[in-house]
Design a protein around this motif. Structure first.
Motif, short mmCIF file in Angstrom:
data_model
loop_
_atom_site.label_atom_id
_atom_site.label_comp_id
_atom_site.label_asym_id
_atom_site.label_seq_id
_atom_site.Cartn_x
_atom_site.Cartn_y
_atom_site.Cartn_z
N UNK A 170 6.82 -55.39 -72.98
CA UNK A 170 8.18 -55.32 -73.50
C UNK A 170 8.44 -56.48 -74.47
N UNK A 171 7.91 -57.66 -74.14
CA UNK A 171 8.05 -58.80 -75.05
C UNK A 171 7.35 -58.50 -76.37
N UNK A 172 6.14 -57.94 -76.32
CA UNK A 172 5.45 -57.58 -77.56
C UNK A 172 6.21 -56.49 -78.33
N UNK A 173 6.82 -55.57 -77.61
CA UNK A 173 7.58 -54.49 -78.25
C UNK A 173 8.71 -55.07 -79.11
N UNK A 174 9.47 -55.99 -78.55
CA UNK A 174 10.57 -56.57 -79.32
C UNK A 174 10.04 -57.41 -80.48
N UNK A 175 8.97 -58.16 -80.26
CA UNK A 175 8.44 -58.99 -81.34
C UNK A 175 7.91 -58.17 -82.50
N UNK A 176 7.17 -57.12 -82.22
CA UNK A 176 6.61 -56.30 -83.30
C UNK A 176 7.72 -55.69 -84.14
N UNK A 177 8.75 -55.18 -83.50
CA UNK A 177 9.83 -54.54 -84.25
C UNK A 177 10.63 -55.56 -85.06
N UNK A 178 10.60 -56.82 -84.64
CA UNK A 178 11.31 -57.85 -85.38
C UNK A 178 10.46 -58.48 -86.47
N UNK A 179 9.19 -58.76 -86.15
CA UNK A 179 8.38 -59.60 -87.03
C UNK A 179 7.18 -58.90 -87.65
N UNK A 180 6.84 -57.69 -87.17
CA UNK A 180 5.62 -57.03 -87.66
C UNK A 180 4.41 -57.52 -86.87
N UNK A 181 3.38 -57.98 -87.58
CA UNK A 181 2.17 -58.48 -86.91
C UNK A 181 2.50 -59.72 -86.08
N UNK A 182 1.89 -59.82 -84.90
CA UNK A 182 2.15 -60.96 -84.02
C UNK A 182 0.83 -61.43 -83.41
N UNK A 183 0.87 -62.61 -82.85
CA UNK A 183 -0.29 -63.14 -82.11
C UNK A 183 -0.34 -62.44 -80.75
N UNK A 184 -1.51 -61.89 -80.42
CA UNK A 184 -1.65 -61.12 -79.17
C UNK A 184 -2.70 -61.78 -78.27
N UNK A 185 -2.36 -61.95 -77.03
CA UNK A 185 -3.32 -62.45 -76.04
C UNK A 185 -2.83 -62.07 -74.66
N UNK A 199 0.12 -55.07 -86.05
CA UNK A 199 1.06 -54.57 -85.05
C UNK A 199 0.60 -53.24 -84.46
N UNK A 200 -0.08 -52.41 -85.23
CA UNK A 200 -0.61 -51.16 -84.69
C UNK A 200 -1.64 -51.45 -83.61
N UNK A 201 -2.52 -52.41 -83.87
CA UNK A 201 -3.51 -52.80 -82.88
C UNK A 201 -2.84 -53.37 -81.62
N UNK A 202 -1.82 -54.18 -81.81
CA UNK A 202 -1.11 -54.77 -80.67
C UNK A 202 -0.52 -53.67 -79.80
N UNK A 250 3.37 -46.08 -88.90
CA UNK A 250 2.61 -47.09 -89.64
C UNK A 250 1.10 -46.84 -89.64
N UNK A 251 0.65 -45.85 -88.90
CA UNK A 251 -0.77 -45.51 -88.83
C UNK A 251 -0.89 -44.01 -89.06
#
Length: 514
Positions: A170-185, A199-202, A250-251
Motif C-alpha cells: 500500500x505504501x508503494x501504491x501511494x508512492x508510485x501514483x505520486x512520484x512515478x519510479x521509486x526505490x524498491x526493496x 514503477x511498472x516493475x515495482x 503504462x505498459x
C-alpha cells in the motif's frame, strides 16, 4: 489494526531506509488494547501476538499521518483535474484559491506561496520518508514472522504475513501514483543505497508479493470493529486490481494481461459475497466507516479521542452551514465543482438518485454548492469548526466493481462489462446502460467519476487512462511532452538524496515545472 486511538508517543529504535531511524512508541486504548512497544528490532520484541499487533497498528498510524498532515485526498486526487474553483466570498476565501493553483498544475507555487501553504503545507506531499518507514517496519515484520514467532499459530503467522505485505505494498501504491519510479526493496534492515526502479516493475513485484499470502487472509471479521479497517482478502484483491489497471496504462504491450487479471480478480471478489453495496439511504454508514461496502479504510472516530486536523478531510472544502458551525462563518463552502463539469457527469435530465443523496445546489457554480456525500455524519452540538466524522476511504466495493467493468470493456467483453457497470447503477436507481465499444469505455470512465466523486480517484483515473491529454476529459490537460517528462507526478523532496548517490529527483519539477 488499521484504526486509530490516542497514543502516548515514546521512542523505539528501528532500522529504516538508508540508515534512517524512526521514533514512535505508543499505547492504545479502547478495542485495540495494544501494549506499549519497547523495541521494534530488539531480541525482547516479536515474542507474542501483542507485539505483532503493535507493529501493524504503528504502520497504520504512520499511513494515517500522511493523510492527516495536509489535505491529501483533495490535493492529490481531485483538484489537479482543473474542475474545482474557490469561493472568494467564503471564510478565508483567498486561502482556498489553492484549489485553482493545483488545477493549473502549478505545484511549485502551490508549495511555495505562503497565502495558502502556511495553512495546508502541501510540501509535505513531496516527502516520502514516512512511506519508507512503513515499508521498513513491514520488511522487519515479514522477516521475523518467517523466522518464526513461537507464540503464533501457523494460521496466525500466515495472516500477519498477509497484513504486513499489504501495508508494504500500500505504501508503494501511494508512492508510485505520486512520484512515478521509486526505490524498491523488501529485505529487513536495508542500508545500501539503491536507484529508483521502474514503477511498472515495482507494481509487478508488489502484485506477486500480495498474491503469496492472499488466500491466507480472511474475507471478513466477526468483530465489527475490524470491518474495513483491518486488511482482508478483499483489501488485497482491491490493491492488486488497482495496481494492474495502473500498469495497463503504462505498459501497453502487456495491457491485455493486466486487464484479464483485473477482471478475474473482480469476479472472485463479487462471487465471495463478502461485501455489498449499501442502499443510498444508508450512505452515512459508508461515509462513517466500517461498513459492508468498505474494502479498506483509515478509520477514525472521536469516540476514541482521535484527532483529525480540520483541514485534512476533503469535506472541509465542500460543506457549509448547517453541516459546519457556526452559521455566521460558514454560509458558503470554501470551494465548488464547476457547473460545466457537474452537468457533464450528472446531466440534469438523467435519472440518478446520487444527485439528491450526495449533493445540494450541485449546479450552483458558487459556494452554495454542498457535497452532502461527506456531510451526513455532522456534529450536532456546539459551534466549533468541526468536519463531519467520516473515514478516509481507500478502497470501496463499488470501485472494484467498476474496475472489473473497465477491464472487461477493454477486453471487448461488453456483455459482462455491462453486467458489472449496471450493478453500481442499480444502487443509484439509474437506468441500465446498453452501449458498446468505445462508448461503453467512455461511459464507464464517467461512471467512476460519478460514483467515486470526491474520493480522490478522478486525477489518477485521468493519468492511468491517458485522458489527461485531452480537454474532452479534463479542464487541465497536459501535453504529451509534459506527460512523458513526468508532469503528472509530484516533486520529490531533496532530502530523498541524502545518503543516496543514485537518487535522481523528478526532473520535470527540478526544471521549473513547465
Amino acid at each position: 489494526m488499521w484504526s486509530f486511538n490516542n497514543m502516548d508517543m515514546k521512542k523505539y529504535i528501528a532500522c529504516f531506509f538508508f540508515v534512517w531511524c524512526g521514533i514512535s512508541q505508543f499505547s492504545c486504548k479502547k478495542f485495540l488494547d495494544v501494549k506499549p512497544l519497547d523495541k521494534l528490532t530488539g531480541n525482547n520484541f516479536y515474542q507474542n501476538k501483542e507485539d505483532v499487533e503493535a507493529v501493524i497498528n504503528d504502520m497504520s498510524r504512520m499511513m494515517f499521518d500522511k493523510f492527516n498532515e495536509t489535505q491529501f485526498v483533495g490535493a492529490t486526487g481531485e483538484y489537479r483535474s482543473g474542475e474545482v474553483k474557490h469561493e472568494p466570498a467564503s471564510d478565508g476565501g483567498p486561502i482556498r484559491r489553492c484549489v485553482e493553483i493545483a488545477g493549473t498544475n502549478n505545484l511549485l507555487e502551490l508549495m511555495s506561496n505562503g497565502t495558502w501553504n502556511n495553512t495546508y503545507h502541501f510540501e509535505r506531499i513531496t516527502q516520502w520518508m514516512t512511506y519508507y518507514k512503513i515499508i521498513q517496519a513491514a520488511n522487519i515484520l515479514v522477516f521475523k514472522l518467517n523466522e518464526g514467532i513461537p507464540a503464533l499459530s501457523a494460521v496466525e503467522t500466515k495472516q500477519y504475513l498477509g497484513e504486513a505485505k499489504f501495508a508494504r505494498c500500500l505504501a508503494y501504491f501511494f508512492m508510485v501514483r505520486l512520484y512515478g519510479d521509486v526505490v524498491y526493496y523488501t529485505d529487513a534492515y536495508h542500508i545500501e543505497a539503491l536507484p529508483r526502479e521502474s514503477m511498472v516493475s515495482v507494481f509487478n513485484k508488489c502484485i506477486a508479493d500480495l498474491k503469496s499470502n492472499m488466500n491466507d487472509m480472511p474475507w471478513g471479521f466477526s468483530d465489527p470493529a475490524q470491518k474495513g479497517v483491518r486488511a482482508s482478502r478483499g483489501s488485497i484483491i482491491a490493491l492488486i486490481m488497482n495496481m494492474n489497471m495502473w500498469n495497463a496504462g503504462f505498459d501497453g504491450s502487456n495491457a491485455t494481461k493486466y486487464w484479464r487479471e483485473t477482471a478475474e480478480m473482480g469476479d472472485v471478489l463479487i462471487k465471495s459475497n463478502a461485501y455489498r453495496l449499501l442502499p443510498l439511504t444508508e450512505w452515512a454508514v459508508v461515509a462513517r466507516g466500517r461498513s459492508d461496502e468498505s474494502l479498506f479504510e483509515l478509520f477514525r472516530t472521536v469516540n476514541y479521542g482521535d484527532y483529525v486536523w480540520p483541514g485534512a478531510p476533503i469535506s472541509d472544502m465542500f460543506i457549509h452551514f448547517p453541516y459546519k458551525q457556526p452559521q455566521s462563518r460558514f454560509q458558503l463552502s470554501y470551494a465548488y465543482y464547476k457547473a460545466e463539469y457537474m452537468q457533464k457527469i450528472f446531466p440534469e435530465t438523467d435519472p440518478d438518485k446520487r444527485k439528491d443523496a450526495w449533493f445540494q445546489n450541485m449546479y450552483a457554480n458558487t459556494g452554495e454548492f454542498l457535497l452532502l456525500k461527506v456531510a451526513m455524519n455532522k456534529y450536532t452540538e456546539g459551534t466549533e469548526d468541526n468536519n463531519p466524522e467520516n473515514t478516509f476511504q481507500i478502497f470501496r466495493y463499488a470501485d472494484a466493481i467498476l474496475l472489473r467493468a473497465e477491464a472487461l470493456a477493454n477486453l471487448n467483453e461488453d456483455v459482462d462489462a455491462l453486467t458489472a457497470l449496471n450493478m453500481v447503477r442499480k444502487r443509484a436507481d439509474a437506468p441500465n446502460y446498453i452501449g458498446t465499444g468505445q462508448e461503453l469505455k467512455d461511459f464507464i470512465f464517467n461512471e467512476r467519476s460519478r460514483e467515486l466523486f470526491g474520493e480522490g480517484v478522478l486525477y489518477f483515473d485521468l493519468i492511468r487512462t491517458k485522458r489527461i491529454l485531452t480537454r474532452t476529459w479534463t479542464s487541465n490537460p497536459l501535453t504529451l511532452d509534459q506527460f512523458n517528462r513526468g508532469g503528472w507526478t509530484w516533486p520529490i523532496d531533496g532530502a530523498a538524496r541524502d545518503n543516496n548517490p543514485f537518487m535522481v529527483l523528478n526532473t520535470y519539477w527540478t526544471n521549473g515545472g513547465i
